[in-house]
Write a protein that holds these residues in place. Structure first.
Motif, PDB file in Angstrom:
ATOM      1  N   LEU B  71       3.761 -36.105 -22.326  1.00 55.39           N
ATOM      2  CA  LEU B  71       2.956 -36.708 -23.378  1.00 55.39           C
ATOM      3  C   LEU B  71       2.411 -38.062 -22.919  1.00 55.39           C
ATOM      4  N   ARG B  72       3.225 -38.795 -22.123  1.00 57.73           N
ATOM      5  CA  ARG B  72       2.798 -40.108 -21.650  1.00 57.73           C
ATOM      6  C   ARG B  72       1.509 -39.998 -20.828  1.00 57.73           C
ATOM      7  N   ASP B  73       1.437 -38.966 -19.983  1.00 51.32           N
ATOM      8  CA  ASP B  73       0.226 -38.758 -19.179  1.00 51.32           C
ATOM      9  C   ASP B  73      -0.971 -38.436 -20.065  1.00 51.32           C
ATOM     10  N   VAL B  74      -0.724 -37.564 -21.048  1.00 54.42           N
ATOM     11  CA  VAL B  74      -1.811 -37.184 -21.955  1.00 54.42           C
ATOM     12  C   VAL B  74      -2.381 -38.435 -22.612  1.00 54.42           C
ATOM     13  N   VAL B  75      -1.485 -39.277 -23.149  1.00 54.08           N
ATOM     14  CA  VAL B  75      -1.916 -40.496 -23.833  1.00 54.08           C
ATOM     15  C   VAL B  75      -2.691 -41.390 -22.871  1.00 54.08           C
ATOM     16  N   GLN B  76      -2.196 -41.510 -21.643  1.00 48.80           N
ATOM     17  CA  GLN B  76      -2.840 -42.377 -20.670  1.00 48.80           C
ATOM     18  C   GLN B  76      -4.267 -41.913 -20.332  1.00 48.80           C
ATOM     19  N   TYR B  77      -4.393 -40.623 -20.022  1.00 52.45           N
ATOM     20  CA  TYR B  77      -5.709 -40.093 -19.649  1.00 52.45           C
ATOM     21  C   TYR B  77      -6.685 -40.148 -20.815  1.00 52.45           C
ATOM     22  N   VAL B  78      -6.194 -39.764 -21.995  1.00 47.76           N
ATOM     23  CA  VAL B  78      -7.077 -39.771 -23.158  1.00 47.76           C
ATOM     24  C   VAL B  78      -7.505 -41.195 -23.495  1.00 47.76           C
ATOM     25  N   SER B  79      -6.603 -42.169 -23.268  1.00 45.65           N
ATOM     26  CA  SER B  79      -6.962 -43.570 -23.506  1.00 45.65           C
ATOM     27  C   SER B  79      -8.070 -43.998 -22.552  1.00 45.65           C
ATOM     28  N   LEU B  80      -7.972 -43.604 -21.289  1.00 42.47           N
ATOM     29  CA  LEU B  80      -9.020 -43.941 -20.321  1.00 42.47           C
ATOM     30  C   LEU B  80     -10.358 -43.366 -20.771  1.00 42.47           C
ATOM     31  N   PHE B  81     -10.335 -42.116 -21.222  1.00 41.43           N
ATOM     32  CA  PHE B  81     -11.549 -41.455 -21.699  1.00 41.43           C
ATOM     33  C   PHE B  81     -12.105 -42.213 -22.905  1.00 41.43           C
ATOM     34  N   THR B  82     -11.188 -42.613 -23.801  1.00 48.46           N
ATOM     35  CA  THR B  82     -11.598 -43.326 -25.017  1.00 48.46           C
ATOM     36  C   THR B  82     -12.214 -44.682 -24.681  1.00 48.46           C
ATOM     37  N   ILE B  83     -11.574 -45.424 -23.763  1.00 51.80           N
ATOM     38  CA  ILE B  83     -12.120 -46.724 -23.350  1.00 51.80           C
ATOM     39  C   ILE B  83     -13.520 -46.516 -22.785  1.00 51.80           C
ATOM     40  N   GLY B  84     -13.659 -45.511 -21.910  1.00 55.03           N
ATOM     41  CA  GLY B  84     -14.959 -45.220 -21.297  1.00 55.03           C
ATOM     42  C   GLY B  84     -16.027 -44.956 -22.336  1.00 55.03           C
ATOM     43  N   HIS B  85     -15.788 -44.006 -23.232  1.00 58.38           N
ATOM     44  CA  HIS B  85     -16.881 -43.649 -24.134  1.00 58.38           C
ATOM     45  C   HIS B  85     -17.105 -44.670 -25.238  1.00 58.38           C
ATOM     46  N   SER B  86     -16.050 -45.437 -25.601  1.00 56.74           N
ATOM     47  CA  SER B  86     -16.263 -46.476 -26.616  1.00 56.74           C
ATOM     48  C   SER B  86     -17.151 -47.586 -26.071  1.00 56.74           C
ATOM     49  N   LEU B  87     -16.924 -47.954 -24.801  1.00 60.79           N
ATOM     50  CA  LEU B  87     -17.725 -49.006 -24.167  1.00 60.79           C
ATOM     51  C   LEU B  87     -19.204 -48.666 -24.225  1.00 60.79           C
ATOM     52  N   THR B  88     -19.559 -47.457 -23.786  1.00 59.80           N
ATOM     53  CA  THR B  88     -20.970 -47.114 -23.719  1.00 59.80           C
ATOM     54  C   THR B  88     -21.543 -46.764 -25.092  1.00 59.80           C
ATOM     55  N   LEU B  89     -20.698 -46.246 -25.997  1.00 65.58           N
ATOM     56  CA  LEU B  89     -21.201 -45.958 -27.345  1.00 65.58           C
ATOM     57  C   LEU B  89     -21.593 -47.260 -28.038  1.00 65.58           C
ATOM     58  N   LEU B  90     -20.681 -48.224 -28.033  1.00 64.73           N
ATOM     59  CA  LEU B  90     -20.965 -49.506 -28.689  1.00 64.73           C
ATOM     60  C   LEU B  90     -22.073 -50.250 -27.952  1.00 64.73           C
ATOM     61  N   GLY B  91     -21.911 -50.349 -26.612  1.00 67.41           N
ATOM     62  CA  GLY B  91     -22.893 -51.074 -25.812  1.00 67.41           C
ATOM     63  C   GLY B  91     -24.265 -50.429 -25.878  1.00 67.41           C
ATOM     64  N   GLY B  92     -24.288 -49.099 -25.837  1.00 66.57           N
ATOM     65  CA  GLY B  92     -25.561 -48.373 -25.830  1.00 66.57           C
ATOM     66  C   GLY B  92     -26.333 -48.587 -27.117  1.00 66.57           C
ATOM     67  N   VAL B  93     -25.664 -48.450 -28.263  1.00 64.22           N
ATOM     68  CA  VAL B  93     -26.371 -48.586 -29.542  1.00 64.22           C
ATOM     69  C   VAL B  93     -26.739 -50.044 -29.805  1.00 64.22           C
ATOM     70  N   LEU B  94     -25.782 -50.932 -29.576  1.00 59.12           N
ATOM     71  CA  LEU B  94     -26.046 -52.354 -29.863  1.00 59.12           C
ATOM     72  C   LEU B  94     -27.080 -52.921 -28.902  1.00 59.12           C
ATOM     73  N   GLY B  95     -27.002 -52.501 -27.625  1.00 59.91           N
ATOM     74  CA  GLY B  95     -27.948 -52.997 -26.632  1.00 59.91           C
ATOM     75  C   GLY B  95     -29.271 -52.252 -26.670  1.00 59.91           C
TER      76      GLY B  95
END
Lengths: 250, 226
Positions: B71-95
């Motif tokens: 489960l620890r790996d799942v959380v880690q990988y999914v967090s990386l994915f979440t950080i990635g897409h949140s950055l560009t979602l927020l940055g993309g729309v706001l920018g």
């Protein structure tokens, strides 16, 4: 049991097996794309499978939504669209716009349309006119009670990057209190279907009357999510002078 | 166990057809456009709906967690994915960054192919080394976020309450992701207890790859045709 099978596959698959799987995946994806996805989504049908399975209907339903019977004749469709003379220019002091041109000539294709629709409580309907860019229309709609509406258009050519089926441009929107009439002159900003969506949010039946005259060749109707394309009325149905007696005003 | 395999194949092939509500649908679009001011709950819902019905994101996530047992790996990988897409979602729309949605979606399709090939041990076998999986998940996460941003940008968003609404949409995306992941994890962990899992893992990743290639072809065609 699970432990055992884990040991079995600890040896990774061979290069040959991976390469074969990748090629097989590519081929299957290619076949599904060419036979089903492309015909259904874009109407691209190199093998004719889309037509055989009626998948291309999906693509045409999304794009032009024109059944063959209502399709414009070849002579009409090859005509170049009218060039839009810049008709109005905003006045610098904010008063009435300055008229730069006064008309947009059309070769032919003047049509009229008149409809009366009874909308039950909660019911919605759509009427849109297929017009070329620069074609004009004079319209007038009245309703027995307030209707929410959106005057909008679906261009045949969508802007780059826009979804091919759901794209539309709003000209006038009232989804708050609604209106019981709308009248105006409309010049199509793009080739495509342009018109209204009305929705009856009142608890009673509302009668909607729509009259228009202009340069459109067929009409798109949407009632109960059933989309149809219908012919226009011919202007000749209007009784001409001297069938209508003159009435002297002064 | 062959029934499991069949189920999985059917899922991979049927999913793209069943989940065509990938784009924010017309009724939702009218809401988004006519909306002025902050509307937290509706945007939360739209974000979650987009994720749960967005089969391209789901296929990629299935690929990512396919071989993650802890489960620890799942959380880690999914967090990386979440950080990635949140950055560009927020940055993309706001920018106001307007990426071409066909190209972005084609890259998202490619991410599915990449992960499936990775799951087959393809990189180790052909390149002789394993490219960082975490880095790949983060980078593809960035592209998935651009995909989400372009979907949201297809509508003129009211300036009023913009940030609140985008953040709500983003949180909705994460809620949808947790919901979808829970389902996928339950199915995967059950399947892993069956003797057929590892034998059919290779085939399942081939099927995943088919889905990825189809997305790439579908989106690239759209780019050239539409």
């Amino acid at each position: 049991m699970g432990e055992e099978s884990y040991v079995v596959t600890v040896q990774p698959p061979s290069r040959k097996r991976i390469a074969t799987a990748t090629v097989v995946a590519l081929v299957i994806a290619g076949i599904l794309l060419v036979t089903a996805v492309l015909p259904a989504e874009y109407g691209i049908d190199p093998l004719g499978t889309g037509k055989a399975l009626h998948l291309t209907d999906l693509a045409s339903a999304g794009a032009a939504r024109v059944p063959e019977k209502a399709a414009p004749s070849p002579s009409e469709s090859t005509e170049p669209p009218a060039t839009i003379v810049p008709v109005l220019e905003p006045a610098s002091d904010g008063s009435a716009p300055v008229v730069k041109g006064t008309f947009i000539a059309q070769k032919r294709g003047y049509k009229v349309d008149s409809r009366e629709i009874k909308l039950k409580a909660g019911e919605g309907t759509e009427i849109k006119y297929n017009m070329k860019k620069g074609a004009g229309m004079v319209y007038s709609w009245t309703a027995s009670d307030k209707l929410l509406f959106e005057f909008h258009g679906e261009p045949n050519v969508k802007p780059v990057g826009k979804s091919s089926t759901d794209y539309y441009e709003t000209y006038e929107l009232d989804n708050q209190s609604g209106k019981n009439e709308g009248h105006g002159t409309f010049v199509a900003p793009s080739s495509g279907i342009h018109g209204w969506f009305w929705e009856n949010k009142t608890p009673n039946e509302v009668t909607l009357k729509v009259v228009s005259a202009g340069f459109y060749d067929w009409i798109f109707l949407n009632r109960d999510n059933k989309e149809t394309a219908v012919r226009t009325m011919d202007p000749d149905v209007i009784p001409a002078h001297p069938k209508v007696p003159d009435e002297a005003l002064r | 166990m062959s029934r499991n395999l069949l189920l999985c194949l059917i899922l991979v092939i049927v999913l793209p057809v069943g989940a065509l509500a990938h784009n924010v649908s017309k009724r939702d679009a009218t809401f988004v456009q006519s909306n002025s001011g902050s509307a937290i709950a509706p945007f939360l819902y739209l974000g979650a709906k987009h994720m749960v019905t967005g089969y391209d994101h789901l296929l990629f996530l299935v690929g990512v967690i396919f071989f993650l047992y802890r489960l620890r790996d799942v959380v880690q990988y999914v967090s990386l994915f979440t950080i990635g897409h949140s950055l560009t979602l927020l940055g993309g729309v706001l920018g106001g960054i307007h990426a071409n949605s066909y190209l972005v979606d084609a890259i998202i399709g490619f991410s599915v192919v990449y992960k499936a090939f990775d799951n087959m041990d393809g990189f180790k076998r052909f390149l002789g080394f394993q490219p960082s999986t975490r880095l790949a998940v983060l980078i593809f996460g960035l592209f998935h976020g651009f995909g989400l941003a372009t979907k949201l940008q297809e509508f003129t968003l009211a300036k009023n309450g913009l940030v609140t609404n985008i953040v709500s949409f983003n949180i909705g995306v994460e809620i949808g992701q947790v919901l979808a992941l829970t389902g996928v994890l339950i199915a995967l962990s059950y399947w892993r207890t069956r003797p057929g899992f590892l034998q059919h893992a290779f085939l399942t990743n081939t099927a995943l790859m088919v889905g990825g290639f189809m997305l790439v072809g579908y989106q690239l065609t759209g780019y050239f045709v539409a």
